[in-house]
Each structure stands twice: as structure tokens, then as C-alpha cells.
Scaffold this motif. Structure first.
Motif, mmCIF file in Angstrom:
data_model
loop_
_atom_site.group_PDB
_atom_site.id
_atom_site.type_symbol
_atom_site.label_atom_id
_atom_site.label_comp_id
_atom_site.label_asym_id
_atom_site.label_seq_id
_atom_site.Cartn_x
_atom_site.Cartn_y
_atom_site.Cartn_z
ATOM 1 N N GLU A 1 0.968 -1.345 0.169
ATOM 2 C CA GLU A 1 0.160 -0.042 -0.032
ATOM 3 C C GLU A 1 0.723 1.306 0.036
ATOM 4 O O GLU A 1 1.740 1.355 0.714
ATOM 5 N N ASP A 2 0.558 2.100 -0.909
ATOM 6 C CA ASP A 2 1.201 3.319 -0.837
ATOM 7 C C ASP A 2 0.604 4.765 -0.615
ATOM 8 O O ASP A 2 0.989 5.839 -0.178
ATOM 9 N N LEU A 3 -0.821 4.634 -0.253
ATOM 10 C CA LEU A 3 -1.759 5.537 -0.057
ATOM 11 C C LEU A 3 -2.958 4.990 0.739
ATOM 12 O O LEU A 3 -3.561 3.835 0.479
ATOM 13 N N VAL A 4 -3.419 5.862 1.778
ATOM 14 C CA VAL A 4 -4.715 5.599 2.568
ATOM 15 C C VAL A 4 -5.535 6.660 2.662
ATOM 16 O O VAL A 4 -4.941 7.571 2.935
ATOM 17 N N LEU A 5 -6.388 6.447 2.199
ATOM 18 C CA LEU A 5 -7.565 7.872 2.558
ATOM 19 C C LEU A 5 -8.572 7.437 3.345
ATOM 20 O O LEU A 5 -9.028 6.512 3.507
ATOM 21 N N ARG A 6 -8.721 8.244 4.339
ATOM 22 C CA ARG A 6 -9.554 8.079 5.362
ATOM 23 C C ARG A 6 -10.578 9.105 5.685
ATOM 24 O O ARG A 6 -10.558 10.351 5.522
ATOM 25 N N SER A 7 -12.014 8.579 5.860
ATOM 26 C CA SER A 7 -13.178 9.727 6.043
ATOM 27 C C SER A 7 -14.054 9.015 6.988
ATOM 28 O O SER A 7 -14.367 7.789 7.078
ATOM 29 N N THR A 8 -14.816 9.908 7.710
ATOM 30 C CA THR A 8 -15.885 9.492 8.475
ATOM 31 C C THR A 8 -17.144 9.203 7.497
ATOM 32 O O THR A 8 -18.188 8.499 8.003
ATOM 33 N N ARG A 9 -17.027 9.362 5.992
ATOM 34 C CA ARG A 9 -18.301 9.175 5.329
ATOM 35 C C ARG A 9 -17.653 8.742 4.032
ATOM 36 O O ARG A 9 -17.416 9.511 2.964
ATOM 37 N N VAL A 10 -17.346 7.291 4.044
ATOM 38 C CA VAL A 10 -16.862 6.854 2.733
ATOM 39 C C VAL A 10 -18.280 5.888 2.032
ATOM 40 O O VAL A 10 -18.986 5.410 2.573
ATOM 41 N N VAL A 11 -18.396 6.508 0.804
ATOM 42 C CA VAL A 11 -19.641 5.840 0.013
ATOM 43 C C VAL A 11 -19.301 4.654 -0.868
ATOM 44 O O VAL A 11 -18.444 4.677 -1.633
ATOM 45 N N THR A 12 -19.817 3.571 -0.036
ATOM 46 C CA THR A 12 -19.382 2.029 -0.696
ATOM 47 C C THR A 12 -20.709 1.404 -1.213
ATOM 48 O O THR A 12 -21.777 1.961 -1.030
ATOM 49 N N PRO A 13 -20.412 0.461 -2.039
ATOM 50 C CA PRO A 13 -21.733 -0.303 -2.549
ATOM 51 C C PRO A 13 -22.670 -0.795 -1.316
ATOM 52 O O PRO A 13 -23.766 -0.855 -1.673
#
Length: 448
Positions: free
Chosen positions: A4-16
Motif C-alpha cells: 500500500e502506498d496511500l490510505v484515504l480516511r473519511s468518516t463518510r466513505v460511500v461504498t456499495p
């Protein structure tokens, strides 16, 4: 890369599966995992904490008129893809007309690809064109990787892209069925348009009367019949008429291979609010009444309409004369589609998950872009970071479109695009765009 070279972290991730706090891991431009928000990333991983800004899949806009080459005073690959990036669109498919040459042969496709390749800030693919006399070009275009074939049933507005007559439509649909391709159609019946009053002038009511719902309804009925008879996959472009919705719903229930899209302007603007002479609102088919709009929203909610795409069709300012009969018909909204739709959707009780399904997952599925359209492992790391509650007033001068003409001028919209990511690379951030284009040219994925 497997690390892994990147992680994006959010309290609101829109997934399927829904919207939730999460950490999205990326390696080599591909999503490798969607983990709990608090998951510890591997040492050395770049972590971007987005806080409460929402992380959506990058938008996929399958209906864009880039007009390049040939009418680059209207638009072009550089300004169009920069506007796309600024608006959270990471993939667009270019329509085959309004450029010179139109994309009706492989040679014309290569010309367009050569122009687009060094200029694309987002990923770009191409539709082929179906016009009278080019049935023999459809298989070569299909083999060259176009995503399907666009046709008109009524005049297109440019002489180099004529409409299909009834016999032409049958021949094209049969050939597309042989290819297991996709036929996408501007559905207005020319006979109904010819019978409608054509007064011209500045009154929007007169223009609306010149493009009646019956013209769309009849054309959609014809396409459903062709699809049913020949087995052709048919997609109805920029659906405006609510009267066609029962036809589409019944066809889908029957198993006919018909899909449909609508556009931000049909969902957010109404005929009642269009000032006389304001031809920045002119498009074909037209913006209709509020009650018609309500029916379009209901059809999105129940799945009758499959996706929402821009139909970005810009022109130079001088072509928007204050006469609806002679002004160019097209609305420029590539940069504004997401906030425009979100503003109306939130008011109607819809979620960011709905918007992602309509503006990313749905268009990606339509075009067979299986690496696009969702935040899940194995997809391209294409993201839109949105501040859903933030609002802004549309300033035409701040748009990246070549011509700053928009029907949204002065409107207050919710949803500010904070950043846009293409295969794990940030290409837009707080209004600033990456200098170097990072987009790739896409081809239809062939079946195994």
C-alpha cells in the motif's frame, strides 16, 4: 505494486454497501482494501485524513461533447477535462459529433485520439457514430474499442452527422446486435417535431411547444420495438419526457434490453423559471415543467432511469442569441453536475449513496467500465472528495469550460468538491488543478 502506498480516511466513505467511516487503501493506482476507519496503515504509507468530507467514487460522465478537433472554439480536450476534474468527474466518454471529423470511421477515431492523448486530465473514452451509409464502419469501430454507437432520429444540428431514417435505424440496430454492441440514441421523432408549431423568438413557452413530449414518447416506443424485435441493446439518451417512463418501465419488466439516462438540468431546472430570451437554458429535448421533473425523480428512485450524466454541449457565447429558434441548443454543466444534482437530491431526501449510484456506478455499468464506479477492492482508485453541507454561488468566470456560459449562473448550490483523485493521484485540490495531464485513453473492454 503490492504494498500500500496511500490510505484515504473519511468518516463518510460511500461504498456499495452503504456510507460508513472507513480507510481506503491504494496500491499502484488500484483500491486494495476498504477497512475500518481506525485501522492502522502499514509503516511508510501516506495517509490523507479527510475528516467529515465524503469520499465518493469518481464520477463517470458518459455524455460529453468535447468538440475537438474542428470546433475547438466551443470546447476542447484540455478545458473539458480540466472542468471534469474540478467537478469530481474522473472518466468521460466523448460523443462522436460536433467535432470535425465526426467519429464515424476508425480513421476519424484515430484523429480524435491523437488530439486527446496529450491533453486529457481525466480518463477519456469514445463513442462511435452511426449515420446513414456507415453501417460497414461499425464493426471496425467496435474492434477499435469504441464503447457503442450514437445515432439521431431527428436532425442533429450539424450537417456532418445526419439522422437515421427508419430503414437506416433497422440496418444499424441489426448490425449493432450482431456485435453485441450498444446503440445510444437521441430519441425525438422527426414527424412530431415537424407538426409542432415552430415560431422562434425569445419566448421559452414557444420553444417548449416546438419540442413536445409526444416526439420523445414516439421515438422511445420505436426504439423499444426495435430492441424487442432484434435483440439490440438500446440506451435512450437525455430523457426529458415523463410520458416515456411507462414505456421504458414496461419494456424492462418484459426483459427488453433498454436503458435510459437523464441529465442534471432536467432534474434541477424547470420550464417555469426560464426567463424569455435566456437561451443558456436551451437544449433538445427541452427543460420541462416542474411536474414532469417530479416524475423523473421518481423514475430515478425506482430504477426506471439508470443514470444521470451531463450532456455537456457547449458553444461560443455569440451562438446563444436571445432567440430560441436560432440559438445553439446545449447546456454546459460538466463542472457543476455533482453539486447541482446533490442540491436537489438532498432536498428530496436522497443520499450521497443514491447520487454515487446515479452518477458513477450506473454510467460505469452502462459503458462496461468495470474498474470504475465504486469504492471497493479491485477498482481504480478514482475518488471525489465532497463537502456535502458546504455551499457556493456559481460564478461563470470560475468555470474551466472554454466558454463561461451556464444556466446555473448565480445559483447557490450545495456540495463543494474538495479534491479529485485519478488512480491514486490527486488531480484537483481546493480549486487548483494539476498542471500535467494524467488521463489515459480508454477502450471498451472486450469479452473473454
Amino acid at each position: 505494486m503490492s504494498t500500500e502506498d496511500l490510505v484515504l480516511r473519511s468518516t463518510r466513505v460511500v461504498t456499495p454497501e452503504g456510507i460508513r467511516p472507513a480507510s481506503v487503501a491504494v496500491a499502484g493506482g488500484t483500491i486494495t482494501a476498504v477497512r475500518p476507519y481506525e485501522a492502522e496503515p502499514p509503516p511508510g504509507t501516506t495517509v490523507v485524513d479527510l475528516g467529515d468530507d465524503a469520499l465518493l467514487p469518481g464520477l463517470v460522465d458518459t455524455h460529453v461533447h468535447v468538440n475537438d478537433p474542428g470546433r475547438t472554439a466551443w470546447e476542447g480536450f484540455r478545458p473539458a477535462t480540466r472542468a471534469a476534474a474540478a467537478g469530481g468527474v474522473t472518466t468521460l466518454l466523448d460523443m462522436p459529433l460536433n467535432s470535425i471529423p465526426p467519429t464515424t470511421t476508425v480513421a476519424h477515431l484515430r484523429v480524435k485520439q491523437d488530439v486527446a492523448r496529450p491533453a486529457a486530465h481525466v480518463d477519456v473514452g469514445f463513442w462511435g457514430g452511426a449515420v446513414p451509409g456507415n453501417t460497414g464502419d461499425l464493426r471496425p469501430l467496435h474492434d477499435a474499442g469504441v464503447f457503442g454507437f450514437k445515432a439521431f432520429l431527428s436532425p442533429s444540428g450539424v450537417e456532418e452527422f445526419p439522422a437515421l431514417g427508419p430503414g437506416d435505424l433497422e440496418a444499424v440496430a441489426a448490425r449493432v446486435a450482431e456485435l453485441d454492441g450498444l446503440l445510444i440514441v437521441h430519441a425525438e421523432d422527426p414527424a412530431h417535431l415537424e407538426r409542432a408549431p415552430q415560431r422562434g423568438g425569445p419566448r421559452y413557452a414557444d420553444f417548449l411547444a416546438s419540442r413536445p413530449r409526444a416526439a420523445e414518447n414516439e421515438a422511445v416506443a420505436r426504439l423499444v420495438a426495435v430492441s424487442r424485435r432484434l435483440g439490440t441493446r438500446v440506451h435512450v439518451l437525455h430523457l426529458s419526457s415523463s410520458g416515456a417512463l411507462p414505456l421504458i418501465a414496461a419494456a424492462k419488466a418484459e426483459g427488453v434490453a433498454v436503458t435510459a439516462e437523464t441529465c442534471p438540468h432536467f432534474l434541477t431546472l424547470t420550464a417555469e423559471e426560464v426567463p424569455d430570451g435566456a437561451t443558456e437554458f436551451k437544449c433538445c429535448p427541452p427543460i420541462r415543467e416542474a411536474a414532469n421533473q417530479d416524475a423523473l425523480w421518481a423514475a430515478l428512485a425506482d430504477g426506471t432511469i439508470d443514470c444521470v450524466v451531463s450532456d455537456h454541449s457547449p458553444c461560443t457565447t455569440d451562438l446563444k442569441v436571445p432567440d430560441f429558434g436560432t440559438a445553439w441548443g446545449g447546456i454546459a454543466s460538466l463542472q457543476l453536475g455533482l453539486p447541482a444534482v446533490w442540491t436537489a437530491a438532498r432536498r428530496r431526501g436522497h443520499t450521497l449513496g443514491d447520487v454515487a449510484r446515479w452518477m458513477s456506478t450506473g454510467p460505469a455499468a452502462l459503458a462496461g467500465l468495470h474498474r470504475k464506479g465504486a469504492v471497493e477492492p479491485g477498482r481504480d482508485a478514482d475518488f471525489t472528495v465532497l463537502a456535502p453541507e458546504a455551499a457556493f454561488t456559481v460564478d461563470p468566470g470560475a468555470l474551466h469550460h472554454r466558454n463561461h456560459v451556464t444556466a446555473y449562473a448565480g445559483k447557490t448550490l450545495h456540495g463543494v468538491v474538495r479534491s479529485t483523485w485519478l488512480r491514486g493521484r490527486r488531480i484537483a485540490h481546493d480549486g487548483a488543478l494539476a498542471e500535467q495531464p494524467a488521463g489515459l485513453l480508454l477502450e471498451r473492454q472486450r469479452s473473454a
